[in-house]
Every structure is written in C-alpha cells, then in structure tokens.
Design a protein around this motif. Structure first.
Motif, PDB file in Angstrom:
ATOM      1  N   VAL A 158      44.995  22.027  77.236  1.00  0.00           N
ATOM      2  CA  VAL A 158      44.490  20.674  77.474  1.00  0.00           C
ATOM      3  C   VAL A 158      43.010  20.729  77.828  1.00  0.00           C
ATOM      4  CG1 VAL A 158      44.738  18.574  78.851  1.00  0.00           C
ATOM      5  CG2 VAL A 158      46.760  19.961  78.321  1.00  0.00           C
ATOM      6  N   VAL A 183      45.812  19.614  73.068  1.00  0.00           N
ATOM      7  CA  VAL A 183      45.856  18.252  73.605  1.00  0.00           C
ATOM      8  C   VAL A 183      44.455  17.862  74.064  1.00  0.00           C
ATOM      9  CG1 VAL A 183      46.850  16.721  75.349  1.00  0.00           C
ATOM     10  CG2 VAL A 183      48.242  18.576  74.377  1.00  0.00           C
ATOM     11  N   GLU A 185      42.760  15.405  76.043  1.00  0.00           N
ATOM     12  CA  GLU A 185      43.120  14.363  77.001  1.00  0.00           C
ATOM     13  C   GLU A 185      42.561  14.696  78.376  1.00  0.00           C
ATOM     14  OE1 GLU A 185      47.007  11.726  78.424  1.00  0.00           O
ATOM     15  OE2 GLU A 185      47.240  13.313  76.942  1.00  0.00           O
ATOM     16  N   TYR A 190      47.320  13.627  81.809  1.00  0.00           N
ATOM     17  CA  TYR A 190      48.348  14.424  81.150  1.00  0.00           C
ATOM     18  C   TYR A 190      49.372  14.948  82.149  1.00  0.00           C
ATOM     19  CZ  TYR A 190      50.679  17.853  78.273  1.00  0.00           C
ATOM     20  OH  TYR A 190      51.647  18.562  77.602  1.00  0.00           O
TER      21      TYR A 190
END
Length: 297
Positions: A158, A183, A185, A190
């Motif tokens: 992430v 990801v 984000e 998250y």
C-alpha cells in the motif's frame, strides 16, 4: 524490558557508506558514488573535500526556494537509472535506482537488516501457516514487499503515490517475482476498512513519513495520526503466527516514543527488539537513520 539496540546491517557487495559529515553522506550504490545531504551528520568529514569531489559521480544540490527539492549535478560517467542487487541470507533481489528531485534514489540501505528479518520470519511462519499474509504500509519502492514475497508470503503493498507503486512493480519484475497486490490508497483509510472487514495479517510492516498526502489529498502528520493507525494495526495482526515492524525516520523521534506507543497496544510481546538503525562509514562513524520496533511469534 528489552534493552535498546543498535542495528547496523551486514555489509553487502553493492552498497557502501564511504564517508559522512558536514551534513552530507558519500555512498556507493553499485558502480556509482553519490553525495547527498544528511541532516544528522553534524560531525566533520573524514575525507577531504577534494576526495569527495573526485569520487562523487552525482551530487545533490538543494533548491534555495525549497527545503526538500533540488537537482543533481552529474559527471558523464553517471548512468540514470541503474540497477543494484541484494544477495544475503537466501534473498536475491534486484532494484532499479534513479536520481529524484527529493534526493532519494529508490532504496534505503539501512533497511537491509529488516529485509532479512522479514524473509526469515515469513519462512518460519510458513511452517504452520502456508502462504502467510503480509501487509506493507507506506511501502515505497517495495524492498520489504519483495523480501516477504520471495519468502512465499501473500503480500499487499500500500502506497499513496502511483508512480512509486509503478517503481515497486518494476522491482518485482527485475527480482523475478510476481503476484504482489498493489493498492494506491491512503494507509489510514485502507487499514480502517480492513478492520471493518475482519481481515487479519500474519505480518505488518510500517515505514511512515513525517508528512505526506494521500491520493485524494488526505493529510498525514506522523505525530497526530500514528497512534490511531497503530491501534487499527493491532486489530489487524494475527495473534498466533505473526511479526510486526515499524520504522520511523523523523528528526527528534526517539525510540522511547515508539516503545511508549507500542507497549500499551501490543503488551509484552515475544522476541522484542527496538532501538536505532544505523550505517557505519569507512572511518566507523555510525550514522543514525531511524528508529525501529519489531517483534514476532
């Protein structure tokens, strides 16, 4: 209480801290030597200015209008981008490096000990939990993600910056790995969503910056948000087979701050290590490069 530790990674062939001092560091990454600012190197250099000038193939100069940005002065022999490999304790990783306007090159070599730690912990957990789940937050160009994946983990990577995710994906390809989940984000969003879903992870890795912005402009301020984020991470961590690592590189952040944050949330955890990460130069001056807190089942 475990004593505070100082961890310096084992030497590896394609990186060396040659010298440090006068708010700078002189480093070799593979075939190239770089000079970059280092705010904690307040002592004198061991080598002369002439030695630095002769050796450095790229020198970062700060923009007078910006405390963070700048540009690189390079010699004709300098390549950009270029590649280095990390081979140690079963790991075999390959990283793309590049000269960025923020002085970074895509790799934090003081993290090498954590890469080995992650690899070994995932291997150990795999004996009881096939394909352990690992979450890497603020994951940057993915050194920790690659180490976990090479050990056989199911990795979720992430980061809020899409170009950095692309860079990490290149490193995965160069390391001949696959199937990392990417990801783009805000980490806080998250993690909160994962808690609501009831998900658990065997390994959690955090390397948060002092300040940052999410993809939708979300504001991250370390001192204001770290405690709440760690509370959510405590809910996400599997309590049977697990490891947890947090690193902080923020001037003025003591490892005691991490200990005071972590102990109430996680209690008396097994195999606890906490303290400072550092690199030693050729004169054996040790350059502090962040604080860490890690434990495992």
């Amino acid at each position: 209480m475990t004593n505070i530790q100082l961890i310096t990674p084992k030497p590896w062939a394609e990186y060396e801290l040659i010298d440090s001092g006068n708010f700078q560091k002189l480093e070799r990454f593979g075939d190239f030597i770089l000079s970059r600012p280092e705010p904690q190197a307040i002592w004198d250099k061991s080598l002369s200015d002439q030695d630095w000038e002769r050796q450095a193939q790229a020198v970062f100069r700060r923009d007078r209008q910006s405390p963070e940005r700048g540009d690189w002065q390079t010699k004709p022999s300098m390549r950009d981008p270029w590649y280095v490999t990390f081979r140690q304790s079963g790991l075999n990783l390959k990283f793309k490096l590049a000269l960025t306007t923020f002085k970074h090159v895509g790799l934090f070599p003081e993290q090498a000990d954590n890469w080995v730690y992650i690899y070994e912990k995932v291997k150990a957990i795999s004996a009881n939990t096939p394909r352990p789940k690992v979450l890497n937050l603020f994951a940057y160009t993915g050194g920790a993600s690659l180490a976990a994946r090479q050990a056989g983990a199911d990795v979720t990577h992430v980061d809020a910056v899409k170009p950095v995710i692309s860079w990490a994906r290149e490193n995965m390809d160069h390391s001949e790995l696959d199937n990392i989940r990417w990801v783009v984000e805000d980490a806080v969003k998250y993690v909160r969503r994962e808690v609501r879903r009831g998900n658990k992870y065997n390994g959690i890795i955090l390397d948060p910056p002092a300040y940052g912005r999410g993809p939708d402009g979300e504001k991250w301020v370390l001192e204001e948000q770290l405690n709440d984020l760690l509370k959510s991470c405590a809910d996400l961590l599997d309590r049977d087979d697990f490891f947890f690592i947090i690193n902080l590189y923020s001037l003025g952040f003591s490892s005691l701050i991490l200990e005071n944050l972590m102990q109430p949330l996680f209690g008396d955890v097994p195999n606890l290590e906490w303290g400072e990460l550092a690199l030693a130069d050729q004169a054996q001056k040790r350059l502090p490069l962040g604080v860490f807190y890690r434990f495992s089942s």
